[in-house]
Every structure is written in structure tokens, then in C-alpha cells.
Design an enzyme around this catalytic site. Structure first.
Site, PDB file in Angstrom:
ATOM      1  N   LYS A  18       0.826  -1.220   0.000  1.00 28.95           N
ATOM      2  CA  LYS A  18       0.000   0.000   0.000  1.00 28.95           C
ATOM      3  C   LYS A  18       0.851   1.257   0.000  1.00 28.95           C
ATOM      4  CE  LYS A  18      -2.397  -0.372   3.706  1.00 28.95           C
ATOM      5  NZ  LYS A  18      -1.669  -1.572   4.185  1.00 28.95           N
ATOM      6  N   LYS A  40      -0.830   9.382   6.579  1.00 28.46           N
ATOM      7  CA  LYS A  40      -0.962   8.044   7.170  1.00 28.46           C
ATOM      8  C   LYS A  40      -1.638   8.260   8.514  1.00 28.46           C
ATOM      9  CE  LYS A  40       0.238   3.548   7.516  1.00 28.46           C
ATOM     10  NZ  LYS A  40      -0.011   2.488   6.528  1.00 28.46           N
ATOM     11  N   GLU A 118      -3.392   7.048   3.156  1.00 30.21           N
ATOM     12  CA  GLU A 118      -3.140   5.606   3.197  1.00 30.21           C
ATOM     13  C   GLU A 118      -3.705   5.005   4.478  1.00 30.21           C
ATOM     14  OE1 GLU A 118       0.344   2.266   3.647  1.00 30.21           O
ATOM     15  OE2 GLU A 118       0.957   4.326   3.218  1.00 30.21           O
ATOM     16  N   ARG A 208       7.728  -6.790  -8.834  1.00 27.98           N
ATOM     17  CA  ARG A 208       8.544  -6.947  -7.630  1.00 27.98           C
ATOM     18  C   ARG A 208       9.821  -6.132  -7.811  1.00 27.98           C
ATOM     19  NH1 ARG A 208       7.819  -8.140  -2.345  1.00 27.98           N
ATOM     20  NH2 ARG A 208       9.685  -9.088  -1.435  1.00 27.98           N
ATOM     21  N   LEU A 209      10.046  -5.160  -6.946  1.00 22.61           N
ATOM     22  CA  LEU A 209      11.206  -4.285  -7.051  1.00 22.61           C
ATOM     23  C   LEU A 209      12.254  -4.684  -6.013  1.00 22.61           C
ATOM     24  CD1 LEU A 209       9.378  -0.825  -7.397  1.00 22.61           C
ATOM     25  CD2 LEU A 209      10.208  -2.325  -9.217  1.00 22.61           C
TER      26      LEU A 209
END
EC number: 6.3.3.3
Length: 229
Positions: A18, A40, A118, A208-209
Site C-alpha cells: 500500500k 498516514k 493511506e 517486484r522491485l
């Protein structure tokens, strides 16, 4: 001046990307000319040894945003214990309530054209004994962006979450896939299934990093469907 855009980002679970997706949205919105801020509202688990009391997710959002906000606005409820927020709050001797979050969003909106809020964990994480993240999303009334952690089981998790969002009268503005398991069998087929099942635009799939990189992630996200509505 860009047309105002704010959204609430939720996910199919915790630890599914997220924050990376939120940072990617902030980066893409900044590239479209927006003054951006990330919030957040609730975070559990603070960074040890940091010069100020903070959280890893908060720092990623702060780095991706173009508008600087004080910590009390970035995260009205920052809790030390890395556990479910209602339990972390109980341990800290506080009760998470809505008004500070509403105030933080209002303050952020005075400085930014786009605010990305978020959530914490999945869509129905308890924030107190009587209040959860779904109720927070309803109270804020923002369009929702769903982040789907692409791994085994994601189809069920995504379908249930999208259903829960719709059941509360919220608009699912779009969804982003984030590859959690690069070895997932049938990855492309799962994404194709999600595109059929989720009644909202697919904004992109983040691969996918090797490490969280908001700019690289943003290159895989298309915000045009968000701004067209």
C-alpha cells in the site's frame, strides 16, 4: 490549476505494498502538476534510532510528496508498538478517534491539490473496540484505490475487499496490482481474472522491485482514469 483529487488507499491485507502504491500515486500526481501530500492517519510501529519519532511508511509518503507537513498532520495517531492499531493504542493508553484525522485532512487540503490518505493494514482493521478502517473510509468519504497484493489467495481477498467497499457506498476509483510473490504461478492469468472481477479501472501492476522506489513504481501506474472521474 489541476482539478482537486484526493483518495483513500486500502489493501487486500497488510504488507502488500500500500505504501509503495501510495508513493507511486503521489509521484504520478506531482508529474501531472499537482501539489501533493500524503497522510498516514494511523501507524503502528516506530523506527528505532530515528532523530524524530516516526514510522517507515510515513517517511516513504513524506519523501514522495511535494508539500511538507508537520508530523501531527502526516500521522495524527502514531503508535510505538508494531501490532494491530487498537492493541497498540491500548498499550499506549489512548483511544484512536476520528476528529484528529478529519482535522489533518482539512489542513493538508489547504496546502495540496491532491491528498493521498493511506489506510493501515486491510480494509477492516480495528482502530478501537468500536471503530475500524472501513468506518474511517466512510467518514472521510473519499474515492478508494485498492492495492491488491499479487500472491496466492489474492483473488478471494480482492473480491471480498471490493465487495466490502461497495457495500458501504464508497466508490472504488481503481485498483493497483503489486507483485508480492514474483514466483506466483499464473500471475498474468490472475491479473486478467481480477480485471474481469473488479468493477473499477486497473491502474497498473507494480512488479517486484529490489527496493521501494516510488518513481519506478509510478512508471507502472496510470492515473488518467482517476483524474477523468
Amino acid at each position: 490549476m489541476p482539478v482537486r483529487f484526493d483518495c483513500f488507499v486500502t489493501g487486500t491485507d497488510t504488507e502488500i505494498g500500500k505504501t509503495l502504491a501510495s508513493a507511486a500515486l503521489l509521484t504520478a500526481l506531482a508529474g501531472a502538476g499537482y501539489r501533493t501530500a500524503g497522510l498516514k492517519p494511523v501507524a503502528a510501529g516506530t523506527l528505532a534510532g530515528a532523530p524524530e519519532r516516526t514510522n517507515e511508511d510515513i517517511e516513504q509518503l513524506r519523501a514522495a510528496a511535494t508539500v511538507g507537513l508537520p508530523m501531527a498532520t502526516l500521522c495524527p495517531w502514531l503508535l510505538d508498538a508494531p501490532m494491530s492499531p487498537h492493541l497498540a493504542a491500548r498499550r499506549a493508553g489512548v483511544t484512536i478517534t476520528l476528529p484528529p484525522i478529519v482535522d489533518a485532512l482539512a489542513q493538508a487540503r489547504t496546502q495540496a491539490d491532491a491528498v493521498v490518505v493511506e489506510g493501515v493494514g486491510g480494509f477492516r482493521v480495528p482502530l478501537s473496540d468500536t471503530f475500524d478502517t472501513a468506518q474511517l473510509a466512510v467518514a472521510l468519504g473519499l474515492p478508494v484505490v485498492l492495492v491488491v497484493g499479487l500472491r496466492l489467495g489474492c483473488l478471494n481477498h480482492a473480491a471480498l475487499t471490493a465487495e466490502a467497499i461497495a457495500a458501504r457506498g464508497l466508490r472504488l476509483a481503481g485498483w493497483i496490482g503489486n507483485v508480492v510473490d514474483a514466483t506466483m504461478a499464473g500471475l498474468d492469468d490472475n491479473v486478467a481474472t481480477l480485471r474481469r472481477w473488479i468493477d473499477a479501472p486497473h491502474l497498473g501492476t507494480i512488479p517486484r522491485l529490489p527496493r521501494p522506489d516510488a518513481r519506478l513504481a509510478a512508471s507502472h501506474v496510470d492515473i488518467a482514469p482517476l483524474l477523468a472521474r
